[in-house]
Design a protein around this motif. Structure first.
Motif, mmCIF file in Angstrom:
data_model
loop_
_atom_site.group_PDB
_atom_site.id
_atom_site.type_symbol
_atom_site.label_atom_id
_atom_site.label_comp_id
_atom_site.label_asym_id
_atom_site.label_seq_id
_atom_site.Cartn_x
_atom_site.Cartn_y
_atom_site.Cartn_z
ATOM 1 N N GLY A 18 0.810 -1.206 0.000
ATOM 2 C CA GLY A 18 0.000 0.000 0.000
ATOM 3 C C GLY A 18 0.843 1.255 0.000
ATOM 4 O O GLY A 18 2.034 1.234 0.345
ATOM 5 N N ILE A 21 -1.429 7.770 1.664
ATOM 6 C CA ILE A 21 -1.926 8.956 0.970
ATOM 7 C C ILE A 21 -2.358 10.067 1.921
ATOM 8 O O ILE A 21 -2.465 11.224 1.515
ATOM 9 C CB ILE A 21 -3.079 8.601 0.003
ATOM 10 N N ARG A 22 -2.584 9.727 3.210
ATOM 11 C CA ARG A 22 -2.870 10.765 4.209
ATOM 12 C C ARG A 22 -2.371 10.283 5.564
ATOM 13 O O ARG A 22 -2.490 9.097 5.894
ATOM 14 C CB ARG A 22 -4.379 11.065 4.296
ATOM 15 N N ARG A 27 -10.670 7.168 7.145
ATOM 16 C CA ARG A 27 -11.783 7.066 6.211
ATOM 17 C C ARG A 27 -13.098 6.811 6.922
ATOM 18 O O ARG A 27 -14.160 6.846 6.316
ATOM 19 C CB ARG A 27 -11.529 5.916 5.229
ATOM 20 N N VAL A 39 -4.365 6.913 6.150
ATOM 21 C CA VAL A 39 -5.176 6.365 5.067
ATOM 22 C C VAL A 39 -4.208 5.831 4.023
ATOM 23 O O VAL A 39 -3.314 6.560 3.561
ATOM 24 C CB VAL A 39 -6.116 7.414 4.459
ATOM 25 N N VAL A 40 -4.367 4.560 3.685
ATOM 26 C CA VAL A 40 -3.441 3.883 2.785
ATOM 27 C C VAL A 40 -4.223 3.346 1.588
ATOM 28 O O VAL A 40 -5.271 2.714 1.751
ATOM 29 C CB VAL A 40 -2.725 2.720 3.509
ATOM 30 N N GLN A 41 -3.724 3.596 0.411
ATOM 31 C CA GLN A 41 -4.310 3.000 -0.790
ATOM 32 C C GLN A 41 -3.721 1.606 -0.981
ATOM 33 O O GLN A 41 -2.501 1.437 -0.999
ATOM 34 C CB GLN A 41 -4.024 3.841 -2.027
ATOM 35 N N ASP A 43 -2.488 -1.203 -2.996
ATOM 36 C CA ASP A 43 -2.006 -1.416 -4.356
ATOM 37 C C ASP A 43 -2.120 -2.880 -4.775
ATOM 38 O O ASP A 43 -2.437 -3.187 -5.921
ATOM 39 C CB ASP A 43 -0.551 -0.956 -4.478
ATOM 40 N N THR A 58 -8.655 0.207 -3.382
ATOM 41 C CA THR A 58 -9.457 0.888 -2.368
ATOM 42 C C THR A 58 -8.551 1.572 -1.342
ATOM 43 O O THR A 58 -7.346 1.334 -1.300
ATOM 44 C CB THR A 58 -10.392 -0.093 -1.646
ATOM 45 N N GLU A 59 -9.169 2.418 -0.537
ATOM 46 C CA GLU A 59 -8.444 3.085 0.538
ATOM 47 C C GLU A 59 -8.897 2.508 1.881
ATOM 48 O O GLU A 59 -10.091 2.334 2.104
ATOM 49 C CB GLU A 59 -8.709 4.597 0.506
ATOM 50 N N THR A 61 -8.187 2.561 6.302
ATOM 51 C CA THR A 61 -7.606 3.273 7.438
ATOM 52 C C THR A 61 -6.707 2.305 8.206
ATOM 53 O O THR A 61 -7.120 1.177 8.509
ATOM 54 C CB THR A 61 -8.704 3.809 8.361
ATOM 55 N N SER A 89 -16.250 1.496 5.119
ATOM 56 C CA SER A 89 -14.885 1.279 4.661
ATOM 57 C C SER A 89 -14.269 0.234 5.584
ATOM 58 O O SER A 89 -14.975 -0.426 6.341
ATOM 59 C CB SER A 89 -14.111 2.600 4.683
#
Length: 247
Positions: A18, A21-22, A27, A39-41, A43, A58-59, A61, A89
């Motif tokens: 992942g 991204i924040r 989320r 917040v992790v996307q 991959d 998806t994203e 937490t 989420s």
């Protein structure tokens, strides 16, 4: 020193590659936010229960571990996690982290094999090692076919009683233990009570590898062995895996 991949897989039911991204964000409103919330996307999913195998893209937490330095914004890593909150989420608790390049060989291998996920082969190795350890703690391991089933008598029924039944196995191969050739009797709890429902329930003509435990007391009058553990039945093909794991 960072933990190895196998140790982390044992601790974490979900892992993924992942990108952060924040930081200091979530989320989900139900998740408390602090400086170790990110917040992790996702991959790529590395291993997961069926319900979470399609998280890629998806994203989520992530409540970051206090035992690992927080990642930087934009950093990619392999996150090993346990579920925390699931709703609109997903929020997870981090139990470990590795640099992304530490798992690339598994990602590359999965892309050229029939493995469903990058850690599928490692998960098989873990299961086989656990099976071998379980077999080594047992009193006997045999390959055989169920030739008859009958209810064992002389036991008083109660709310949580095991409801002992007896299977006759025609033994084809003895992997370990003192087991006579030919047919042997094996007790198993036929009850579906929570204490017993995961223990194997032999079926007529079922062939397999059976991990057996010696009976004691009154049970020894009914049969010399019993099934007690969810892993006490394995498909015949697992004999090769057992032998390989024990070498």
């Amino acid at each position: 020193m960072p933990e190895d991949v196998t140790a982390l897989i044992r601790k974490a039911p979900l892992s993924f590659l992942g990108t952060v991204i924040r930081l200091g964000s979530a989320r989900m409103t139900a998740v408390p936010v602090d400086d170790r919330t990110a917040v992790v996307q996702v991959d790529q999913v590395l291993h997961a229960p069926d319900a979470f195998k399609r998280l890629a893209g998806t994203e989520v937490t992530v409540q970051l571990s206090s035992e690992v330095d927080p990642p930087a914004l934009g950093e990619s890593a392999a996150f090993f996690t346990q579920g925390m909150v699931y709703g609109e989420s997903l929020a997870v608790t981090e139990v470990g982290r590795l640099p992304a390049d530490a798992v690339q060989e598994h990602v590359a291998l999965a892309a050229t094999t029939a493995n469903a996920m990058p850690f599928s082969a490692l998960q098989r190795d873990i299961r086989d090692a656990d099976m071998a350890a379980h077999a080594d703690d047992a009193d006997a391991v045999v390959v055989g076919v169920v030739v008859s089933l009958e209810q064992a008598d002389g036991f008083q029924a109660s709310e949580h009683s095991p409801d002992w039944w007896r299977a006759q196995l025609d033994v084809e191969h003895v992997e370990r233990g003192e087991v006579p050739s030919g047919k042997i009797a094996v007790l198993y709890p036929n009850s579906l009570d929570f204490r017993w429902y995961k223990v194997p329930k032999p079926k007529a003509s079922q062939e397999g590898m059976w991990i057996l435990h010696a009976t004691t007391g009154d049970l020894s009058q009914q049969a010399p062995f019993q099934l007690l553990h969810p892993d006490d039945y394995q498909p015949v093909q697992k004999l090769d895996a057992l032998q390989a794991a024990r070498r």
